[in-house]
Design an enzyme around this catalytic site. Sequence first.
Site, PDB file in Angstrom:
ATOM      1  N   TYR A 152       5.305  -7.732  15.938  1.00  0.00           N
ATOM      2  CA  TYR A 152       5.426  -6.521  15.120  1.00  0.00           C
ATOM      3  C   TYR A 152       6.112  -5.412  15.918  1.00  0.00           C
ATOM      4  CZ  TYR A 152       3.838  -2.679  12.080  1.00  0.00           C
ATOM      5  OH  TYR A 152       3.772  -1.589  11.248  1.00  0.00           O
ATOM      6  N   ARG A 163      -7.866  -3.706   8.856  1.00  0.00           N
ATOM      7  CA  ARG A 163      -7.658  -2.465   9.614  1.00  0.00           C
ATOM      8  C   ARG A 163      -8.966  -1.698   9.688  1.00  0.00           C
ATOM      9  NH1 ARG A 163      -1.627  -0.483   7.690  1.00  0.00           N
ATOM     10  NH2 ARG A 163      -2.043  -1.645   5.803  1.00  0.00           N
ATOM     11  N   HIS A 175      -5.236  -2.899   1.235  1.00  0.00           N
ATOM     12  CA  HIS A 175      -5.711  -4.241   0.966  1.00  0.00           C
ATOM     13  C   HIS A 175      -7.173  -4.357   1.411  1.00  0.00           C
ATOM     14  CE1 HIS A 175      -5.422  -8.535   0.533  1.00  0.00           C
ATOM     15  NE2 HIS A 175      -4.190  -8.390   0.097  1.00  0.00           N
ATOM     16  N   LEU A 194      20.399 -10.138  -0.232  1.00  0.00           N
ATOM     17  CA  LEU A 194      20.228  -9.700  -1.623  1.00  0.00           C
ATOM     18  C   LEU A 194      21.353  -8.741  -1.988  1.00  0.00           C
ATOM     19  CD1 LEU A 194      17.362  -7.142  -2.188  1.00  0.00           C
ATOM     20  CD2 LEU A 194      18.111  -7.732   0.098  1.00  0.00           C
ATOM     21  N   PHE A 227       0.827  -1.211   0.000  1.00  0.00           N
ATOM     22  CA  PHE A 227       0.000   0.000   0.000  1.00  0.00           C
ATOM     23  C   PHE A 227       0.868   1.270   0.000  1.00  0.00           C
ATOM     24  CE2 PHE A 227      -1.854   2.771   3.512  1.00  0.00           C
ATOM     25  CZ  PHE A 227      -2.494   3.647   2.642  1.00  0.00           C
ATOM     26  N   ASP A 234       9.983  -7.338  -3.344  1.00  0.00           N
ATOM     27  CA  ASP A 234       8.773  -7.689  -2.586  1.00  0.00           C
ATOM     28  C   ASP A 234       8.531  -9.189  -2.714  1.00  0.00           C
ATOM     29  OD1 ASP A 234       6.198  -5.579  -1.753  1.00  0.00           O
ATOM     30  OD2 ASP A 234       5.872  -7.741  -1.712  1.00  0.00           O
ATOM     31  N   TYR A 281      24.181  -0.028  13.519  1.00  0.00           N
ATOM     32  CA  TYR A 281      24.929   0.056  12.251  1.00  0.00           C
ATOM     33  C   TYR A 281      25.433   1.479  12.014  1.00  0.00           C
ATOM     34  CZ  TYR A 281      24.531  -4.592  10.218  1.00  0.00           C
ATOM     35  OH  TYR A 281      24.684  -5.942   9.942  1.00  0.00           O
TER      36      TYR A 281
HETATM   37  P1  NAD Z   1       1.582  -3.538   3.206  1.00  0.00           P
HETATM   38  O1  NAD Z   1       1.319  -4.850   3.858  1.00  0.00           O
HETATM   39  O2  NAD Z   1       0.618  -3.050   2.183  1.00  0.00           O
HETATM   40  O3  NAD Z   1       3.032  -3.519   2.542  1.00  0.00           O
HETATM   41  C1  NAD Z   1       4.111  -4.253   3.014  1.00  0.00           C
HETATM   42  C2  NAD Z   1       4.845  -4.858   1.824  1.00  0.00           C
HETATM   43  O4  NAD Z   1       5.980  -5.611   2.289  1.00  0.00           O
HETATM   44  C3  NAD Z   1       3.960  -5.826   1.039  1.00  0.00           C
HETATM   45  O5  NAD Z   1       4.066  -5.529  -0.334  1.00  0.00           O
HETATM   46  C4  NAD Z   1       4.543  -7.190   1.373  1.00  0.00           C
HETATM   47  O6  NAD Z   1       4.334  -8.142   0.361  1.00  0.00           O
HETATM   48  C5  NAD Z   1       6.012  -6.853   1.602  1.00  0.00           C
HETATM   49  N1  NAD Z   1       6.724  -7.822   2.444  1.00  0.00           N
HETATM   50  C6  NAD Z   1       6.343  -8.316   3.646  1.00  0.00           C
HETATM   51  N2  NAD Z   1       7.256  -9.184   4.108  1.00  0.00           N
HETATM   52  C7  NAD Z   1       8.258  -9.240   3.173  1.00  0.00           C
HETATM   53  C8  NAD Z   1       9.474  -9.976   3.065  1.00  0.00           C
HETATM   54  N3  NAD Z   1       9.857 -10.849   4.009  1.00  0.00           N
HETATM   55  N4  NAD Z   1      10.238  -9.794   1.960  1.00  0.00           N
HETATM   56  C9  NAD Z   1       9.855  -8.924   0.987  1.00  0.00           C
HETATM   57  N5  NAD Z   1       8.715  -8.218   1.036  1.00  0.00           N
HETATM   58  C10 NAD Z   1       7.918  -8.377   2.118  1.00  0.00           C
HETATM   59  O7  NAD Z   1       1.747  -2.476   4.383  1.00  0.00           O
HETATM   60  P2  NAD Z   1       1.878  -0.891   4.345  1.00  0.00           P
HETATM   61  O8  NAD Z   1       0.722  -0.344   5.067  1.00  0.00           O
HETATM   62  O9  NAD Z   1       2.174  -0.437   2.963  1.00  0.00           O
HETATM   63  O10 NAD Z   1       3.161  -0.679   5.265  1.00  0.00           O
HETATM   64  C11 NAD Z   1       4.449  -0.406   4.721  1.00  0.00           C
HETATM   65  C12 NAD Z   1       5.441  -0.170   5.850  1.00  0.00           C
HETATM   66  O11 NAD Z   1       5.036   0.942   6.642  1.00  0.00           O
HETATM   67  C13 NAD Z   1       5.576  -1.367   6.803  1.00  0.00           C
HETATM   68  O12 NAD Z   1       6.924  -1.513   7.172  1.00  0.00           O
HETATM   69  C14 NAD Z   1       4.763  -0.945   8.000  1.00  0.00           C
HETATM   70  O13 NAD Z   1       5.230  -1.552   9.172  1.00  0.00           O
HETATM   71  C15 NAD Z   1       4.952   0.559   8.007  1.00  0.00           C
HETATM   72  N6  NAD Z   1       3.819   1.237   8.669  1.00  0.00           N
HETATM   73  C16 NAD Z   1       2.599   1.329   8.066  1.00  0.00           C
HETATM   74  C17 NAD Z   1       1.551   1.952   8.729  1.00  0.00           C
HETATM   75  C18 NAD Z   1       0.184   2.066   8.104  1.00  0.00           C
HETATM   76  O14 NAD Z   1      -0.732   2.572   8.763  1.00  0.00           O
HETATM   77  N7  NAD Z   1      -0.027   1.667   6.882  1.00  0.00           N
HETATM   78  C19 NAD Z   1       1.736   2.468  10.008  1.00  0.00           C
HETATM   79  C20 NAD Z   1       2.992   2.339  10.596  1.00  0.00           C
HETATM   80  C21 NAD Z   1       4.026   1.732   9.906  1.00  0.00           C
HETATM   81  N1  UDP Z   2      24.060  -8.626   3.003  1.00  0.00           N
HETATM   82  C1  UDP Z   2      23.213  -8.599   1.930  1.00  0.00           C
HETATM   83  N2  UDP Z   2      23.574  -7.883   0.841  1.00  0.00           N
HETATM   84  C2  UDP Z   2      24.734  -7.181   0.765  1.00  0.00           C
HETATM   85  C3  UDP Z   2      25.591  -7.209   1.874  1.00  0.00           C
HETATM   86  C4  UDP Z   2      25.226  -7.943   2.987  1.00  0.00           C
HETATM   87  O1  UDP Z   2      22.148  -9.196   1.938  1.00  0.00           O
HETATM   88  O2  UDP Z   2      24.977  -6.553  -0.265  1.00  0.00           O
HETATM   89  C5  UDP Z   2      23.668  -9.402   4.173  1.00  0.00           C
HETATM   90  C6  UDP Z   2      24.684 -10.465   4.509  1.00  0.00           C
HETATM   91  O3  UDP Z   2      24.118 -11.710   4.163  1.00  0.00           O
HETATM   92  C7  UDP Z   2      24.893 -10.356   5.995  1.00  0.00           C
HETATM   93  C8  UDP Z   2      24.037  -9.177   6.442  1.00  0.00           C
HETATM   94  O4  UDP Z   2      23.650  -8.508   5.281  1.00  0.00           O
HETATM   95  O5  UDP Z   2      24.417 -11.507   6.662  1.00  0.00           O
HETATM   96  C9  UDP Z   2      24.769  -8.234   7.338  1.00  0.00           C
HETATM   97  O6  UDP Z   2      25.893  -7.718   6.684  1.00  0.00           O
HETATM   98  P1  UDP Z   2      27.191  -7.306   7.501  1.00  0.00           P
HETATM   99  O7  UDP Z   2      28.219  -6.861   6.513  1.00  0.00           O
HETATM  100  O8  UDP Z   2      26.838  -6.392   8.569  1.00  0.00           O
HETATM  101  O9  UDP Z   2      27.562  -8.660   8.230  1.00  0.00           O
HETATM  102  P2  UDP Z   2      28.595  -9.818   7.919  1.00  0.00           P
HETATM  103  O10 UDP Z   2      28.506 -10.121   6.458  1.00  0.00           O
HETATM  104  O11 UDP Z   2      29.891  -9.271   8.339  1.00  0.00           O
HETATM  105  O12 UDP Z   2      28.062 -10.906   8.774  1.00  0.00           O
HETATM  106  N1  UDP Z   3     -10.948  -1.624  15.136  1.00  0.00           N
HETATM  107  C1  UDP Z   3     -12.329  -1.710  15.276  1.00  0.00           C
HETATM  108  N2  UDP Z   3     -13.047  -2.382  14.331  1.00  0.00           N
HETATM  109  C2  UDP Z   3     -12.462  -2.972  13.250  1.00  0.00           C
HETATM  110  C3  UDP Z   3     -11.047  -2.868  13.100  1.00  0.00           C
HETATM  111  C4  UDP Z   3     -10.337  -2.208  14.073  1.00  0.00           C
HETATM  112  O1  UDP Z   3     -12.910  -1.179  16.238  1.00  0.00           O
HETATM  113  O2  UDP Z   3     -13.202  -3.564  12.432  1.00  0.00           O
HETATM  114  C5  UDP Z   3     -10.193  -0.863  16.145  1.00  0.00           C
HETATM  115  C6  UDP Z   3      -8.995  -1.593  16.728  1.00  0.00           C
HETATM  116  O3  UDP Z   3      -9.383  -2.394  17.833  1.00  0.00           O
HETATM  117  C7  UDP Z   3      -8.108  -0.425  17.133  1.00  0.00           C
HETATM  118  C8  UDP Z   3      -8.393   0.626  16.064  1.00  0.00           C
HETATM  119  O4  UDP Z   3      -9.653   0.274  15.496  1.00  0.00           O
HETATM  120  O5  UDP Z   3      -8.483   0.077  18.371  1.00  0.00           O
HETATM  121  C9  UDP Z   3      -7.338   0.692  14.968  1.00  0.00           C
HETATM  122  O6  UDP Z   3      -7.139  -0.614  14.481  1.00  0.00           O
HETATM  123  P1  UDP Z   3      -6.218  -0.941  13.222  1.00  0.00           P
HETATM  124  O7  UDP Z   3      -6.150  -2.431  13.120  1.00  0.00           O
HETATM  125  O8  UDP Z   3      -6.693  -0.201  12.032  1.00  0.00           O
HETATM  126  O9  UDP Z   3      -4.791  -0.321  13.568  1.00  0.00           O
HETATM  127  P2  UDP Z   3      -3.820  -0.349  14.848  1.00  0.00           P
HETATM  128  O10 UDP Z   3      -4.483  -1.077  15.968  1.00  0.00           O
HETATM  129  O11 UDP Z   3      -2.605  -1.027  14.372  1.00  0.00           O
HETATM  130  O12 UDP Z   3      -3.635   1.087  15.170  1.00  0.00           O
END
Ligand code: NAD
Ligand code: UDP
Ligand code: UDP
Length: 343
Positions: free
Chosen positions: A170, A211, A206, A88, A38, A58, A184
């Site tokens: 989370y 939410r 989504h 990566l 999103f 992604d 880092y």
């Molecule tokens: P979203 O679920 O729509 O997007 C998250 C994306 O990350 C998705 O496209 C998902 O496929 C990808 N992803 C998840 N796990 C992955 C993995 N292991 N490897 C590669 N890709 C992966 O959520 P969003 O609302 O767009 O949130 C984006 C970011 O912003 C997140 O980090 C979230 O924690 C942060 N965030 C969002 C909100 C909000 O209200 N939307 C609030 C606070 C923080």
């Molecule tokens: N890493 C990666 N892409 C890069 C460089 C590092 O995914 O281009 C990963 C790597 O697998 C490592 C992690 O990032 O486990 C942390 O990297 P860092 O150099 O801090 O740690 P080290 O390789 O010394 O364990």
């Molecule tokens: N919530 C609700 N009804 C719903 C979904 C969520 O009352 O159908 C409430 C939830 O309990 C929370 C607030 O709305 O108090 C925000 O929830 P959301 O999942 O959107 O985000 P977050 O809790 O991560 O702030």
Amino acid sequence: LQHLESKIENRGSKDFPTVKFLNYKNRKRILVTGGAGFVGSHLVDRLMLGGHEVIVVDNFFTGRKRNVEHWVGHENFELVHHDIVRPLYLEVDEIYHLASPASPPHYMLNPVKTIKTNTLGTINILGLAKRVGARVLIASTSEVYGDPNEHPQSETYWGHVNPIGPRACYDEGKRVAETLSYAYMRQEGISVRVARIFNTFGPRMHMNDGRVVSNFILQALQNDSITIYGSGKQTRSFQYVSDLVDGLVALMASNYTQPINIGNPVEHTIEEFAVIIKDLVGTKSKVVELAAVEDDPQRRRPDISRAKKYLNWEPKVPLAEGLKQTIMYFARELQRTKHSQKS
Ligand code: NAD
Ligand code: UDP
Ligand code: UDP
């Protein structure tokens, strides 16, 4: 260069939204992890329209190819199907690290994977940033404040998080992601930016992410009961996605390295929010009270003084305006799913 410019412009007018032409010096290669989600997809639009080269990584856990499909085939754009829990190797100038499920039902579906994504995944991204010397912006969250004892929440508040509750995968995952970023920064000198994002909504959310914004709008559009969890006295503060994107881009460009809240300080109870959506949609839906969810934060509102001072940023889109856009989006999505069920 002129040849390139006309090529991009021609393509822009034919197949793609028109992108800015940037000369080599200003154009960056930017990695967006979670860019098919999103928030990520709106950020990708902004960066692409700005003329940058964008690589989306992604695993499509909650993201969809459809969110970025309008860029597929554009020469500045690349979509990589990859799980960031695995290493990566890419060459980039900047990284927006957004990959992580974000809605409570999604991140609770597989808590272990959520922790792995935010810890091992973030280590990989920081390792990559270290190797290539890229600046990295971490998408953190207001959930690092947990169920807060300080209101509104400023960045100096350390939070009140249950480390073993259902939300911990989370909340603690993101807290470790922040800890890793500053470790880092101190140890390896990498350039880090940390955005603590508050509740965000808008088109491309989504449909089934559970939410409150998506639930209430979909319920209202279908005349189903609007489901309030608990008393409805708990509060949230909602920001529209374009404001968040402005904030993220401003933070990446700034010299400020401490965490920054990005959110809209206009606060509503969930009960009020149900009425606002009911009125905007003009629905016959009833509002019903269901059981409260465990560890639900009771109050949330950002103190955005830091963002105002250091980024000259504040949200611009009024709640009702953002909600209208989002309601139109969900109405279209419902039409689309009805049509695809028929055919
Ligand atoms: P979203 O679920 O729509 O997007 C998250 C994306 O990350 C998705 O496209 C998902 O496929 C990808 N992803 C998840 N796990 C992955 C993995 N292991 N490897 C590669 N890709 C992966 O959520 P969003 O609302 O767009 O949130 C984006 C970011 O912003 C997140 O980090 C979230 O924690 C942060 N965030 C969002 C909100 C909000 O209200 N939307 C609030 C606070 C923080
Ligand atoms: N890493 C990666 N892409 C890069 C460089 C590092 O995914 O281009 C990963 C790597 O697998 C490592 C992690 O990032 O486990 C942390 O990297 P860092 O150099 O801090 O740690 P080290 O390789 O010394 O364990
Ligand atoms: N919530 C609700 N009804 C719903 C979904 C969520 O009352 O159908 C409430 C939830 O309990 C929370 C607030 O709305 O108090 C925000 O929830 P959301 O999942 O959107 O985000 P977050 O809790 O991560 O702030």
